[in-house]
Structures are given as structure tokens and as C-alpha cells.
Scaffold this motif. Structure first.
Motif, PDB file in Angstrom:
ATOM      1  N   GLN A 149      -2.535 -38.083  12.648  1.00 43.68           N
ATOM      2  CA  GLN A 149      -1.285 -38.200  13.586  1.00 43.68           C
ATOM      3  C   GLN A 149      -0.911 -36.914  13.970  1.00 43.68           C
ATOM      4  N   SER A 150      -1.222 -35.956  13.306  1.00 39.22           N
ATOM      5  CA  SER A 150      -0.727 -34.554  13.509  1.00 39.22           C
ATOM      6  C   SER A 150      -1.629 -34.208  14.859  1.00 39.22           C
ATOM      7  N   MET A 151      -2.538 -34.361  14.989  1.00 34.60           N
ATOM      8  CA  MET A 151      -3.434 -34.268  16.195  1.00 34.60           C
ATOM      9  C   MET A 151      -3.098 -34.979  17.467  1.00 34.60           C
ATOM     10  N   TRP A 152      -2.251 -36.091  17.085  1.00 35.71           N
ATOM     11  CA  TRP A 152      -1.685 -36.915  18.272  1.00 35.71           C
ATOM     12  C   TRP A 152      -0.561 -36.212  18.699  1.00 35.71           C
ATOM     13  N   ASP A 153       0.375 -35.627  17.572  1.00 37.74           N
ATOM     14  CA  ASP A 153       1.443 -34.917  17.819  1.00 37.74           C
ATOM     15  C   ASP A 153       1.242 -33.561  18.699  1.00 37.74           C
ATOM     16  N   LYS A 154       0.114 -32.883  18.330  1.00 34.45           N
ATOM     17  CA  LYS A 154      -0.210 -31.774  18.911  1.00 34.45           C
ATOM     18  C   LYS A 154      -0.964 -31.667  20.260  1.00 34.45           C
ATOM     19  N   ARG A 155      -1.263 -32.757  20.695  1.00 32.02           N
ATOM     20  CA  ARG A 155      -2.075 -33.124  21.797  1.00 32.02           C
ATOM     21  C   ARG A 155      -1.349 -32.691  23.134  1.00 32.02           C
ATOM     22  N   ARG A 156      -0.079 -32.432  23.280  1.00 29.81           N
ATOM     23  CA  ARG A 156       0.508 -32.151  24.332  1.00 29.81           C
ATOM     24  C   ARG A 156       0.645 -30.781  24.371  1.00 29.81           C
TER      25      ARG A 156
END
Length: 279
Positions: A149-156
Motif C-alpha cells: 500500500q505504501s508503494m501505491w501511496d508513493k507512486r505519485r
């Protein structure tokens, strides 16, 4: 297979060497690392970001593409972050890697990578390329679902992922497939431990500090043990097996991020030997 050889050649030609900022590493880089190989510079929770920034400036001035590790938990304040950004921009740095870091407690207001990544975006994205960490194996203090989930949050805020050390190609492949299924499509560099002699690793560990060495060995005891076994750890074997494990899936690797432990001559010799074999 011919396709595997082509894939391995491409990966070995798109490589980053991670170094630890010690007193002798600049000379080792200049002696052994070609200018077309990117050099990344780690950050020490005990020594702070200053050695990282100093080495980054010197290597950038020497013509290398340098990626400093800007550990969030080592940033003392918003003003400190602004000074770091200004200093790196002046040095011509275009790529930074932003992990949370191991400092406990944090020296300032940032306890994770995401707030720093967001702050960089708010400042107009001063670096065209920004890397984040991925964890094929369980993080010692974070649940697996949270790391994904953290990678999803950071992707932007990020432009690529570097996977942390893992020595099981099946685990790496399952993780990569899972990341893609979660619609995280950032380019991915495989974190790979380079060839290193056990005695030399111990010497480097001593230089970087007892606490940091203990943390590393705690996270990767199986790999350290393999160094003592004849015919044990071989980075080329792991690389081949990961490539094969991903062959039938729509998951492509961008390149390699090699943890060199400052054994740069040995690492570059290993890379050139493999390139000669696969071409």
C-alpha cells in the motif's frame, strides 16, 4: 535461451552501484567504476547525511551520475530539507533515492519517506527521478500489505522502485507480480548483492559502525552465512533465476541496483565477465 541472454545483457548494462561513504570509497569508484555506471550513496543513521552529500558532490564533479540516499528520518527540519535540495541541485544531481532510513528516533519531523516525497512534489519536483524502496520479503517492522500500500501511496511522487535484498527468486517474482496487480507500474530495479568476500565484508561493516552492521546482519543472516559455504551465494545464479521466474509474466525489470559493500573492483569485474559470457 537467446531471449534470456538478451535480457541479462540488458540488465547488466543498466546498472547502479550502491556505495557506503567511507574515507577510501571515492578513490575506489574512480579506479574501478566506468562513468556510464550510476553510483548511489547510502546514508548512515549514526553519521547523518553530511557524508552522503559530500561524496555525492565530489563524484558528481568527477562526471558520475550520482544518486544520494536522502533518508527521511535523518532530515532535521523543513529548512534542512530545503538546504539539502539546494545543495544537490547546485551539484547537478537529477536523481535521488528516498527511503525512510533507520534512525531511531528520527532526528526531525519526518518519520517515513512519504512526507519527504510529498514535500519534494510541493517544491516543484526539483529532481526528475525519485526512487523508493520495495520489500520482496517481509519488513521487520511493517506488515506486507502495508508495504505494498505504501508503494501505491508513493507512486505519485516517485519514478522508480528499488527492491530490497532478497535471495529467493520465487519470492521476488511473486512480490513483483503482486505489485503490478495492485496497479503500481513504476519501473523496477532489482536489488542484488554483488560478489563480496566475507572477510572484506566484516572489514567494511566495522568501518560503518557496530550498530549499523548489527542491523544489516539481523536483516540478512542467511546471506551472510552463505558467504562461508564453498559454492554458496552467487549473484549471477540469482539473477538468472529471477529472469526465468518472470519470463511468462507481464513484469519487466528495468535494471540492477547492486549492493557492492564498497567492493567495486570485484563487482565491476563480475559484471564485465557476465557481459562477455552473454553477448
Amino acid at each position: 535461451m537467446r531471449d534470456d541472454r538478451a535480457a541479462l545483457t540488458r540488465l547488466l548494462s543498466t546498472v547502479r552501484y550502491e556505495v557506503i561513504p567511507t574515507a577510501t570509497v571515492e578513490d575506489r569508484v574512480r579506479e574501478s567504476v566506468p562513468l556510464d555506471v550510476t553510483v548511489t550513496v547510502t546514508a548512515s543513521p549514526t553519521k547523518g547525511l553530511e557524508p552522503t552529500l559530500d561524496l555525492t558532490e565530489r563524484l558528481a564533479a568527477a562526471g558520475y551520475r550520482v544518486v544520494p540516499h536522502i533518508a527521511a528520518r535523518l532530515i532535521a527540519s523543513e529548512t534542512h530539507l530545503e538546504r539539502i535540495v539546494a545543495r544537490l541541485v547546485r551539484a547537478g544531481v537529477e536523481d535521488v533515492f528516498v527511503p525512510a532510513g533507520d534512525a531511531d528516533p528520527p532526528v526531525g519531523p519526518y518519520d517515513a519517506a512519504l512526507p519527504v516525497l510529498a514535500a519534494l512534489s510541493e517544491r516543484g519536483n526539483p529532481f526528475p527521478r525519485v526512487g523508493i524502496t520495495g520489500y520482496p520479503e517481509s519488513h521487520p517492522s511493517i506488515e506486507d500489505d502495508i508495504t505494498i500500500q505504501s508503494m501505491w501511496d508513493k507512486r505519485r511522487h516517485a519514478t522508480y522502485i528499488v527492491s530490497n535484498l532478497c535471495f529467493d527468486p520465487r519470492v521476488i517474482a511473486r512480490w513483483a507480480i503482486r505489485v503490478r496487480r495492485r496497479q503500481v507500474s513504476l519501473p523496477w530495479f532489482l536489488g542484488l548483492a554483488g560478489p563480496v568476500d566475507r572477510a572484506k565484508l566484516v572489514a567494511v561493516a566495522t568501518k560503518i559502525g557496530v550498530g549499523e552492521s548489527t542491523r544489516f546482519l539481523t536483516r540478512h543472516p542467511s546471506w551472510f552465512a552463505r558467504l562461508a559455504v564453498p559454492g554458496g551465494y552467487a549473484p549471477d545464479g540469482l539473477l538468472r533465476n529471477v529472469t526465468r521466474a518472470l519470463r511468462s509474466h507481464d513484469v519487466s525489470l528495468t535494471g540492477l541496483h547492486v549492493f557492492t559493500f564498497n567492493q567495486l573492483a570485484e563487482t565491476e569485474r563480475w559484471r564485465q565477465d557476465l557481459l562477455a559470457r552473454y553477448r
